[in-house]
Motif scaffolding. Structure first.
Motif, PDB file in Angstrom:
ATOM      1  N   LEU A  87       0.832  -1.194   0.000  1.00 37.08           N
ATOM      2  CA  LEU A  87       0.000   0.000   0.000  1.00 37.08           C
ATOM      3  C   LEU A  87       0.874   1.254   0.000  1.00 37.08           C
ATOM      4  N   PRO A  88       0.433   2.322  -0.656  1.00 38.34           N
ATOM      5  CA  PRO A  88       1.264   3.526  -0.770  1.00 38.34           C
ATOM      6  C   PRO A  88       1.407   4.258   0.561  1.00 38.34           C
ATOM      7  N   ASN A  89       2.584   4.842   0.762  1.00 42.30           N
ATOM      8  CA  ASN A  89       2.828   5.657   1.939  1.00 42.30           C
ATOM      9  C   ASN A  89       2.260   7.062   1.742  1.00 42.30           C
ATOM     10  N   THR A  90       2.203   7.824   2.809  1.00 42.59           N
ATOM     11  CA  THR A  90       1.777   9.218   2.729  1.00 42.59           C
ATOM     12  C   THR A  90       2.826  10.042   1.984  1.00 42.59           C
ATOM     13  N   LEU A  91       2.381  10.901   1.092  1.00 44.32           N
ATOM     14  CA  LEU A  91       3.299  11.713   0.286  1.00 44.32           C
ATOM     15  C   LEU A  91       3.813  12.909   1.089  1.00 44.32           C
ATOM     16  N   SER A  92       5.018  13.336   0.747  1.00 46.13           N
ATOM     17  CA  SER A  92       5.608  14.536   1.338  1.00 46.13           C
ATOM     18  C   SER A  92       6.106  15.436   0.212  1.00 46.13           C
ATOM     19  N   ALA A  93       6.546  16.628   0.575  1.00 46.88           N
ATOM     20  CA  ALA A  93       7.040  17.592  -0.422  1.00 46.88           C
ATOM     21  C   ALA A  93       8.342  17.131  -1.063  1.00 46.88           C
ATOM     22  N   GLN A  94       8.957  16.072  -0.539  1.00 46.65           N
ATOM     23  CA  GLN A  94      10.189  15.552  -1.122  1.00 46.65           C
ATOM     24  C   GLN A  94       9.934  14.407  -2.109  1.00 46.65           C
ATOM     25  N   SER A  95       8.695  13.981  -2.242  1.00 45.69           N
ATOM     26  CA  SER A  95       8.385  12.824  -3.092  1.00 45.69           C
ATOM     27  C   SER A  95       8.460  13.188  -4.568  1.00 45.69           C
ATOM     28  N   ASN A  96       9.131  12.342  -5.341  1.00 48.71           N
ATOM     29  CA  ASN A  96       9.217  12.538  -6.790  1.00 48.71           C
ATOM     30  C   ASN A  96       7.960  12.078  -7.514  1.00 48.71           C
ATOM     31  N   TRP A  97       7.005  11.485  -6.780  1.00 52.34           N
ATOM     32  CA  TRP A  97       5.740  11.085  -7.398  1.00 52.34           C
ATOM     33  C   TRP A  97       5.035  12.292  -7.997  1.00 52.34           C
ATOM     34  N   PHE A  98       5.062  13.429  -7.308  1.00 49.52           N
ATOM     35  CA  PHE A  98       4.390  14.630  -7.805  1.00 49.52           C
ATOM     36  C   PHE A  98       4.942  15.038  -9.174  1.00 49.52           C
ATOM     37  N   ASN A 136      -7.633  15.333 -12.996  1.00 49.43           N
ATOM     38  CA  ASN A 136      -7.961  13.917 -12.930  1.00 49.43           C
ATOM     39  C   ASN A 136      -9.450  13.760 -12.673  1.00 49.43           C
ATOM     40  N   GLN A 137     -10.005  12.618 -13.053  1.00 51.14           N
ATOM     41  CA  GLN A 137     -11.442  12.412 -12.912  1.00 51.14           C
ATOM     42  C   GLN A 137     -11.877  12.186 -11.475  1.00 51.14           C
ATOM     43  N   LEU A 138     -10.978  11.740 -10.618  1.00 52.51           N
ATOM     44  CA  LEU A 138     -11.337  11.460  -9.230  1.00 52.51           C
ATOM     45  C   LEU A 138     -10.683  12.469  -8.291  1.00 52.51           C
ATOM     46  N   LEU A 139     -11.466  12.968  -7.364  1.00 50.26           N
ATOM     47  CA  LEU A 139     -10.982  13.961  -6.414  1.00 50.26           C
ATOM     48  C   LEU A 139      -9.793  13.450  -5.612  1.00 50.26           C
ATOM     49  N   GLN A 140      -9.871  12.220  -5.145  1.00 46.83           N
ATOM     50  CA  GLN A 140      -8.825  11.676  -4.283  1.00 46.83           C
ATOM     51  C   GLN A 140      -7.484  11.576  -4.990  1.00 46.83           C
ATOM     52  N   ASP A 141      -7.484  11.614  -6.336  1.00 50.02           N
ATOM     53  CA  ASP A 141      -6.244  11.469  -7.082  1.00 50.02           C
ATOM     54  C   ASP A 141      -5.560  12.800  -7.376  1.00 50.02           C
ATOM     55  N   VAL A 142      -6.134  13.910  -6.939  1.00 42.79           N
ATOM     56  CA  VAL A 142      -5.460  15.211  -7.056  1.00 42.79           C
ATOM     57  C   VAL A 142      -5.343  15.925  -5.711  1.00 42.79           C
ATOM     58  N   GLU A 143      -6.066  15.464  -4.699  1.00 44.56           N
ATOM     59  CA  GLU A 143      -6.088  16.220  -3.453  1.00 44.56           C
ATOM     60  C   GLU A 143      -4.756  16.173  -2.704  1.00 44.56           C
ATOM     61  N   SER A 144      -3.879  15.221  -3.030  1.00 43.41           N
ATOM     62  CA  SER A 144      -2.557  15.208  -2.402  1.00 43.41           C
ATOM     63  C   SER A 144      -1.770  16.473  -2.736  1.00 43.41           C
ATOM     64  N   TYR A 145      -1.977  17.007  -3.947  1.00 38.57           N
ATOM     65  CA  TYR A 145      -1.302  18.251  -4.321  1.00 38.57           C
ATOM     66  C   TYR A 145      -1.734  19.396  -3.408  1.00 38.57           C
ATOM     67  N   LYS A 146      -3.031  19.466  -3.121  1.00 36.03           N
ATOM     68  CA  LYS A 146      -3.525  20.529  -2.253  1.00 36.03           C
ATOM     69  C   LYS A 146      -2.995  20.384  -0.836  1.00 36.03           C
ATOM     70  N   VAL A 147      -2.945  19.152  -0.335  1.00 39.49           N
ATOM     71  CA  VAL A 147      -2.463  18.913   1.019  1.00 39.49           C
ATOM     72  C   VAL A 147      -1.007  19.343   1.163  1.00 39.49           C
ATOM     73  N   VAL A 148      -0.187  19.053   0.151  1.00 41.14           N
ATOM     74  CA  VAL A 148       1.256  19.308   0.246  1.00 41.14           C
ATOM     75  C   VAL A 148       1.636  20.710  -0.226  1.00 41.14           C
ATOM     76  N   PHE A 149       1.002  21.193  -1.308  1.00 43.18           N
ATOM     77  CA  PHE A 149       1.432  22.446  -1.932  1.00 43.18           C
ATOM     78  C   PHE A 149       0.427  23.583  -1.811  1.00 43.18           C
ATOM     79  N   GLY A 150      -0.730  23.339  -1.209  1.00 41.46           N
ATOM     80  CA  GLY A 150      -1.744  24.385  -1.117  1.00 41.46           C
ATOM     81  C   GLY A 150      -2.534  24.489  -2.409  1.00 41.46           C
ATOM     82  N   GLY A 151      -3.023  25.699  -2.713  1.00 42.71           N
ATOM     83  CA  GLY A 151      -3.828  25.884  -3.911  1.00 42.71           C
ATOM     84  C   GLY A 151      -5.275  25.495  -3.682  1.00 42.71           C
ATOM     85  N   ASN A 152      -5.986  25.260  -4.787  1.00 48.18           N
ATOM     86  CA  ASN A 152      -7.415  24.936  -4.722  1.00 48.18           C
ATOM     87  C   ASN A 152      -7.751  23.818  -5.695  1.00 48.18           C
ATOM     88  N   ILE A 153      -8.883  23.177  -5.460  1.00 52.14           N
ATOM     89  CA  ILE A 153      -9.392  22.135  -6.351  1.00 52.14           C
ATOM     90  C   ILE A 153     -10.751  22.564  -6.872  1.00 52.14           C
TER      91      ILE A 153
END
Length: 279
Positions: free
Chosen positions: A147-158, A185-202
């Motif tokens: 299972l995937p770990n929680t993302l951080s601002a250092q993750s290259n996944w972004f 992305n079509q699903l909210l959960q697949d973009v909300e990590s960006y908001k959690v880590v980098f701010g902004g809006n969805i």
């Protein structure tokens, strides 16, 4: 514990509390779900594995054929052939132009290559549909899903997911140019990590059957993303626009976008460079 046909291994935690999670509903075979602590040793750098997982979450497909063979496909536009060549250099596989489409398709299907791939991306895949695909492939290869770990601002996944699904654009708003960085992305959960880590809006758009868009537009948030760009590896054609962010704000401060400005020719030259990286 058996949930929805899968043998699930709970994720361990420091406080001794465990949780279980189902990753799909298969009838014929159970498979083990582990945590990142069970990751097999891989020959690839972790930064590459994180980035590649982001690419696959956006533009990839991990499948099992009708004959039971596993394979990977990534389809991207003509301008990103260099990116696909890099993946081919790291993993092997083949690249072919898609018939009737302005795109290339990368494909990996040999078993040893797929085993190395799974050991690389397992624990980094997090897109809803891709995680289910990965679980099916793990069943065939007799490999527990991690299972995937929680993302951080250092993750290259972004960086990888941006290379697949992101855009950088300039639009006029109230007669002022506004630079924005967006990921769709079509699903909210697949973009909300960006908001959690980098701010902004969805935002939600009802076009194209509906999709969610994460966006940063303020100067502060855009600069934060530029700092992330400097610390991570982007490889898409469009990501080259990150190199032009500083120049955009320098010309903006000079009001060079105004036709009456003495620096307007510099603004037009900037737009020419920007548009050559059309996405």
């Amino acid at each position: 514990m058996l949930i929805s046909g899968f043998l699930v291994k709970p994720r361990s935690s420091k406080n001794g509390v465990s949780k279980t999670q189902s990753a799909g509903n298969q009838r014929h075979q159970s498979s083990l779900v582990g945590t990142s602590e069970t990751t097999c040793t891989t020959t690839y750098p972790s930064s590459f594995c994180e980035w590649l997982a982001g690419i696959l979450d956006g533009d990839g497909s991990i499948q099992v054929s009708n004959k039971g063979y596993t394979f990977l496909e990534i389809t991207m536009g003509l301008e990103d052939l260099r990116l696909l060549r890099y993946i081919q250099h790291m993993l092997g596989g083949s690249i072919k132009m898609r018939s009737g489409a302005k795109a290339y398709r990368y494909r990996l299907h040999n078993q040893l290559g797929m085993i190395k791939l799974i050991n690389c991306i397992n624990g980094n895949i997090r897109h809803s549909a891709r995680l289910l695909q990965l679980h099916r492939v793990c069943q065939v290869l007799d490999n527990p899903l991690i299972l995937p770990n929680t993302l951080s601002a250092q993750s290259n996944w972004f960086a990888g997911f941006f290379d697949a699904e992101g855009t950088i654009g300039i639009a006029m708003k109230h007669r002022l140019p506004q630079l924005s960085i967006r990921v769709n992305n079509q699903l909210l959960q697949d973009v909300e990590s960006y908001k959690v880590v980098f701010g902004g809006n969805i935002y939600f758009s009802s076009s194209q059957n509906g999709y969610y868009q994460w966006s940063v537009q303020s100067r502060k948030d855009v600069i934060m993303m530029r700092h992330y760009f400097k610390s991570s590896t982007f490889r898409s054609h469009k990501s080259r626009r990150f190199f032009l962010i500083s120049e955009f704000y320098s010309l903006y401060d000079l009001k060079a976008f105004q036709p009456s400005s003495m620096n307007h020719k510099a603004w037009l030259a900037f737009l020419d460079k920007w548009n050559k990286l059309m996405i």
